[in-house]
Design a protein around this motif. Structure first.
Motif, mmCIF file in Angstrom:
data_model
loop_
_atom_site.group_PDB
_atom_site.id
_atom_site.type_symbol
_atom_site.label_atom_id
_atom_site.label_comp_id
_atom_site.label_asym_id
_atom_site.label_seq_id
_atom_site.Cartn_x
_atom_site.Cartn_y
_atom_site.Cartn_z
ATOM 1 N N LEU A 199 -28.501 50.294 17.418
ATOM 2 C CA LEU A 199 -28.753 49.499 16.209
ATOM 3 C C LEU A 199 -30.174 49.680 15.704
ATOM 4 C CD1 LEU A 199 -26.940 46.240 17.357
ATOM 5 C CD2 LEU A 199 -26.092 47.929 15.724
ATOM 6 N N ASP A 206 -25.501 47.774 20.557
ATOM 7 C CA ASP A 206 -24.538 46.675 20.480
ATOM 8 C C ASP A 206 -23.844 46.457 21.827
ATOM 9 O OD1 ASP A 206 -22.683 48.710 20.540
ATOM 10 O OD2 ASP A 206 -21.831 48.304 18.564
ATOM 11 N N LYS A 211 -24.560 40.000 23.568
ATOM 12 C CA LYS A 211 -25.140 39.974 22.224
ATOM 13 C C LYS A 211 -25.793 41.307 21.877
ATOM 14 C CE LYS A 211 -24.839 35.374 21.418
ATOM 15 N NZ LYS A 211 -24.537 34.642 20.216
ATOM 16 N N TRP A 212 -25.878 41.553 20.593
ATOM 17 C CA TRP A 212 -26.493 42.801 20.135
ATOM 18 C C TRP A 212 -28.014 42.758 20.259
ATOM 19 C CZ3 TRP A 212 -23.860 44.439 14.863
ATOM 20 C CH2 TRP A 212 -22.475 44.582 15.079
ATOM 21 N N ASP A 231 -30.701 43.770 18.215
ATOM 22 C CA ASP A 231 -30.755 44.158 16.802
ATOM 23 C C ASP A 231 -31.991 44.964 16.424
ATOM 24 O OD1 ASP A 231 -28.374 42.851 15.851
ATOM 25 O OD2 ASP A 231 -29.405 40.955 16.205
#
Lengths: 335, 323
Positions: A59, A74, A96-97, A99
């Motif tokens: 990401l 991700d 959870k990603w 980010d």
């Protein structure tokens, strides 16, 4: 770039391209100048090497603190990929990603996972986890690596990395903020917003700077080397805001390399000169000198939007990547 | 790149109505399709899929002077991430929390340019529990909104009520939203084609479905705050007048207007104009010519709260060209 033939682009004379087959999330030169491409298929490509960094999509990616590449995926992992393709998991954050990532040559790293921005040391130990009112939209260290800025809904938060007590300086502005940058001298913070506008804060006195008028969302922002100009994507030209002579308040931005009716999708500033590289929605890459407005074509439009541009530290190489997976670089050094 | 927008199905419904059961049914059925699934609560029922994204619902106001223009910030972020892996899946399913107002989800697909470019809203599917819907509608604004927004309503747990009770529930749903398709189900057993690939937000398909009781005017027997009104005009409309009226209406009344849909016949124009809005966010375009012989009647439907029938009727009728 009407009237420009394929041969006029620097890529034809001085460039190399590769079809990588996946969305290029970031083109990155590591601290030693090794070029890598982080792809949405989870791999980091370094020359002929394919490093399987993530089980899923990358990401965000950046040059890691002490060489190699740092990627967030991700799959909830923060991963270091060495120039030889060796992959090491730095941290794992559950389902959870991850980010956004950032790193500073002093050895410090940051990774955002939802509302938390984790600060990690060189070994991957989480030093602190900084909470924000909403998901973090972007992360940036200042030039010295002393402060970390995180954008979010309602503004941005500024943290001192080494502070004993973590209390952010909150820069407020209504709306959702994503891409974020410090000016090179650390006196200003700028964010790109959901509402096709930028917002900036002069840190000394909290003076607000509104920069608007974009036809599209700005995804890419970069200061020129000495911080005189802020180059931005999101318009049909490269929009540069003056950060001198009292600007950008009350000043009109300079527009370079417009005219093709295609939105600029990525910008990167030369590390020494006031030269901006810009990529467009159709795949065109060019360089423009700010003072003269002179434009040099780099890569012809091949149809897929430029997602990322990067200069090496000496400014002799410029790399780019596209949504469709075309990646390449040009060598600008004297022959 | 020739970009085909990825279809997105929004799954809403009150806690315990059978949303996750429907989701698992869609995912497990042998259709050869791959879905990315965005869920907001890892509930007791697991979701069996390769690509599940755990999201925290983050509702943002768009800073554009439009107070009801809220979007799901987390969805913008997640869809941005998913689009980088385009080609790995055929569609996206977004499951909302039981108490969610569907408006921010729907508006995200019209208000954010990146999301709009990469995806298209396929349909809003609302799962309701036949046994408990009356109680939910009485005590919850969200339950009414979830029905008002729906393109397809899965009337679930139908085995737990008598045929008379089922009919009564259906009538009450129709009172709120006569345009949604109702599918009766037990354990969410509806065919996948009923909920996926519906293209319900395609302007070409707006008002394709006539409610079964169009003649029966006021079916609004309960006092649900959310209701629907529809109007027809036999003379062609003046596009300028209509635009001025609808813009003003959406601006002033947009918060109460959940969904608006219309097929319009403009004066001196053989083309049909289709129009839809979610709160204040409107979208409209020509969708081909009127068929020869078909009556060219403009039709508009409002689903919302506190709707003033005479006022809306007068407003709409005043958009007609003089007789």
């Amino acid at each position: 770039m009407a009237g420009v033939t394929e041969a006029d682009f620097l890529l034809a004379q001085r460039g190399t391209t590769q079809e990588l087959g996946g969305w290029v999330v970031a083109a990155i030169f590591d601290r030693a100048g090794v070029l890598g491409f982080a792809l949405a298929d989870g791999t980091v490509r370094i020359g002929d090497i394919t490093a399987e960094a993530h089980d899923g999509a990358i990401l965000s990616a950046c040059a890691d603190a002490k060489g190699g590449f740092l990627t967030g995926g991700d799959d909830g992992r923060l991963v270091h990929t060495a120039p030889d393709g060796t992959v090491t998991e730095v941290a794992k954050f559950g389902s959870k990603w991850v980010d956004h990532v950032a790193a500073h040559e002093s050895g410090i790293r940051a990774a955002s996972v939802g509302k938390l921005a984790h600060v990690l040391d060189g070994t991957g130990k989480v030093l602190k986890s900084l909470p924000h009112p909403s998901s973090v939209g972007g992360l940036a260290f200042d030039a010295k690596g002393k402060r970390l800025a995180a954008s979010h809904y309602g503004g941005a938060s500024l943290w001192f990395v080494a502070a004993k007590e973590d209390k952010p300086k909150v820069l407020e502005w209504k709306g959702s903020h994503h891409a974020i940058a410090f000016s090179p001298d650390g006196t200003h913070v700028v964010t790109a917003m959901q509402e096709t506008a930028l917002h900036g804060w002069r840190l000394a006195d909290g003076q607000h700077m509104r920069m608007s008028g974009y036809p599209g969302k700005t995804h890419s922002i970069a200061f020129t080397s000495r911080g005189r100009w802020l180059a931005t994507s999101g318009a049909e030209s490269v929009v540069l805001w003056p950060f001198f002579g009292g600007g950008p308040m009350g000043k009109a931005p300079t527009e370079l390399a417009g005219g093709d009716e295609v939105l600029c999708s990525a910008v990167a500033c030369h590390p020494q000169h006031e030269v901006v590289a810009a990529g467009f929605g159709d795949g065109l890459v060019l360089m423009a000198e700010v003072a003269s407005g002179k434009v040099v074509p780099v890569a012809p439009p091949r149809g897929s939007a430029i997602t990322s541009l990067a200069w090496n530290a000496t400014g002799t190489r410029l790399a780019f990547g596209t949504e469709a997976g075309l990646a390449g670089f040009v060598d600008l050094s004297k022959r | 790149m020739a970009d085909t927008p990825v279809p997105v199905t929004v799954l809403t419904g009150y806690l315990g109505a059978g949303k996750t059961t429907l989701l698992n049914r869609i995912l497990s059925e042998n259709h050869g399709k791959k879905f990315a699934v965005v869920i907001n609560e890892f509930g007791e029922l697991g979701v069996d899929n390769d690509l599940v994204v755990d999201a925290d619902e983050e509702v943002f106001e768009m800073n554009n002077g439009c107070i009801c223009c809220t979007v799901r910030g987390d969805l913008i972020r997640i869809i941005g991430g998913l689009m980088k892996r385009k080609g790995k899946f055929d569609g996206i399913i977004v499951e909302t929390t039981g108490l969610a107002d569907p408006a921010p989800v729907a508006q995200t697909f019209f208000a954010d340019e990146d999301v709009k470019r990469a995806t298209k809203l396929d349909a809003i599917v609302t799962v309701v529990d036949a046994k408990h819907l009356f109680a939910r509608l009485d005590d919850s604004k969200e339950a009414q909104e979830q029905i008002a927004f729906a393109d397809i309503i899965v009337l679930n747990k139908i085995d737990l009520v008598t045929p008379e009770e089922a009919d009564a529930v259906e009538r009450r749903i129709r009172g709120i939203n006569p345009y949604a398709e109702i599918r009766r189900a037990t354990k969410s057993d509806v065919p996948i084609e009923a909920v996926i690939g519906r293209d319900a937000f395609n302007l070409e398909r707006i008002l394709e479905r006539d409610p079964e009781f169009l003649s029966g005017e006021d079916d609004h027997t309960h006092d649900d705050a959310v209701m629907s009104l529809s109007f027809e005009a036999s003379r062609p409309l003046d596009p300028e007048k209509f635009n001025a009226w609808i813009s003003d209406l959406l601006q002033k009344k947009g918060q109460d207007l959940l969904r608006t849909k219309g097929i319009l016949s403009y004066a001196n124009d053989d083309r049909r104009f289709a129009f839809q809005a979610v709160h204040m966010i409107a979208d409209g375009d020509y969708i081909g010519n009127w068929k020869d012989g078909d009556p060219r009647r403009s039709k508009i439907v409002f689903i919302g709260r506190d709707l003033n029938r005479p006022q809306l009727r007068r407003g709409f009728e005043a958009c007609q060209v003089p007789a």
